[in-house]
Design an enzyme around this catalytic site. Sequence first.
Site, PDB file in Angstrom:
ATOM      1  N   ASP A   1      -3.047   6.293  -3.869  1.00 32.83           N
ATOM      2  CA  ASP A   1      -1.881   5.647  -3.254  1.00 32.83           C
ATOM      3  C   ASP A   1      -1.472   4.475  -4.161  1.00 32.83           C
ATOM      4  O   ASP A   1      -2.149   4.208  -5.169  1.00 32.83           O
ATOM      5  CB  ASP A   1      -2.178   5.240  -1.796  1.00 32.83           C
TER       6      ASP A   1
ATOM      7  N   SER B   1       0.820  -1.205   0.000  1.00 30.58           N
ATOM      8  CA  SER B   1       0.000   0.000   0.000  1.00 30.58           C
ATOM      9  C   SER B   1       0.859   1.263   0.000  1.00 30.58           C
ATOM     10  O   SER B   1       1.697   1.425  -0.875  1.00 30.58           O
ATOM     11  CB  SER B   1      -0.963  -0.059   1.193  1.00 30.58           C
TER      12      SER B   1
HETATM   13 MG    MG Z   1      -3.616   1.395  -0.135  1.00 30.45          MG
END
Ligand code: MG
Length: 451
Positions: free
Chosen positions: A242, A100
Site C-alpha cells: 500500500d 495510507s
Molecule cells: Mg498503510
Amino acid sequence: MPQLIVSISGIRGIVGDGLGPAEARAFGLAFGTHLGGPEGGGVVLGRDTRPSGPMLAEALKEGFLRAGCRALDVGVLSTPGVAVAVRHLGAGGGAVVTASHNPAAYNGIKLLSSSGRALSREDGRAVRDRFQRRAFTEVSPDAIGRGETVLDAARIHVERVLAVVDAERIRGRRFRVALDPVNGAGGAEMVRLLESLGCRVHAINVEPTGEFGRGPEPTPENLADLAEAVCRHGAAVGFALDPDADRLSLVDETGRPVGEEYTLALVCRHRLSQERGPLAANLSTSRMLDEVAEAAGVTLYRTPVGELNVAEAIEREGCLIGGEGNGGVIDPRVCPVRDGLVGAALVLEMMATSGRPLSEHCSDLPVYTMVKEKAPLGDAEASEVLEAVRRRFPDARLDERDGVYLAWEDGWLHVRASNTEPILRIIAEATEEHTARSRVREVMNLARPPG
Ligand code: MG
C-alpha cells in the site's frame, strides 16, 4: 462540508477541504509541546509520496520547531522505515505524513512513540486534546528547534530487516520477483531490500509520484498488472504494497493474487518452523491463523481491531510475531509496527528454506471464504444494531471486546462500528462461502431501518 478526522492516532482529511498547512502546523505544535519541546528528544519526520506531502511536512516541521523540538527530516520513507529510524536515532517520537491506503486526495499525519510503536491511547488523547484546545507552547525565538536532514534513512530499515533473515540462503536462490509499490513510499526501500537479497526485481508503479497506478489497497482486484508481470517475467512471487508500505500482499508464481489474509498466516507459520512462541492478531483476521497456532501448539492472542492493540499484545505476551489480516505483519525483532519489508523478506526466506513454490505453501493452509461489507447506520444507533445481532445468533460463542464477535465451528462473524464513518463494518469467514454470505446478509437486514 470540510471535515478533519482527529483521532488518538493522528489526523486525516481531504487536502484543501479541512486539511492544509494551518492544521499540520498546529498538529506539529501540539505534538511538539506534548513531547516537552526542547527537552523532547526530537521528532523524526517522514512522508509518503502524495503530491500534498512536501507542503504538509514543511508546515508540520514548522510546528515542531516553534515548539522548540528538533526535527529530523527523513523525507520520503515508508511508515515502518520512519518507526525504525525513531528507535535508531533515539528520538522522542515520529510523525509520518500519509493517508495510507486512502485515495490520493486524502492526506494525514500519523504519530509514533519513542519505541516506534503507534502512540499509546493516553499520549494520543493528550495530543488530540492539545490540538483541539490549541494548548501549545511556542518557545522564544532563541529557543526555536533545529531542523536536520537525515540522509538515507532507508538504509537503517533495510539493514534491520536483513539482520533477521538468512540472507545468504535467500541470495543463493537468485529469485526473480515482481513488485508493485503503487507509486508510494515503499518502492525504493523495497527494491533495495530485494536486490540485497540477490533478487532480480521487475517493478511496476515504482516511480515515487504519489499518482497511484492502481487502487491503493493491495487487494486482489487491484493486482491484475502485477499478476501479469509475474507471468511475463516468470517470477517466483509478486509483492504488492500500500502507499506507506505497512501492508503486503502476494501473487503466487502462477499469477494468482492469493489475497491479503495469506500474508500473515504464511509468515507466522514460517516463523513457528524456526522458533516456538505465541502469536497475536486482531479479531477480524482469518481463522487460518488459529490453525497455524494450533498445529504448532502455541497460543494465538486475539485483540480488538487497531494496530496499537496488536502491538501491545505482542509486547505484553512476548509474541514471536503478529499482525493484521489485511497484510500487516509485525515482527518485534525489527519494530513494533506493520512492515511490508519484513513480510517480504520472511516470505522469501520461507521459499528459500523449503525449496517449494509459493502456491504450494498456500494450498496447504485451510480454505476459508471471507466476506466484507459496510452497512450505513442512518438514524440507527450502532449499539441497537449490535444488540439485535447478538440476539439473532444465540447459538454462537460471543466476544464483546470490539463490537460483536460471534464464533461457530465453521466460521465467525464480526460486526463493529467504524471509528471514522457512520457505518457498521461486517466481516464473516466460513468454510462454506454461502454460510459467510448469509450471515452477512442477515446483519445487513438488521441494520436496515424499518419501513
Ligand atoms: Mg498503510
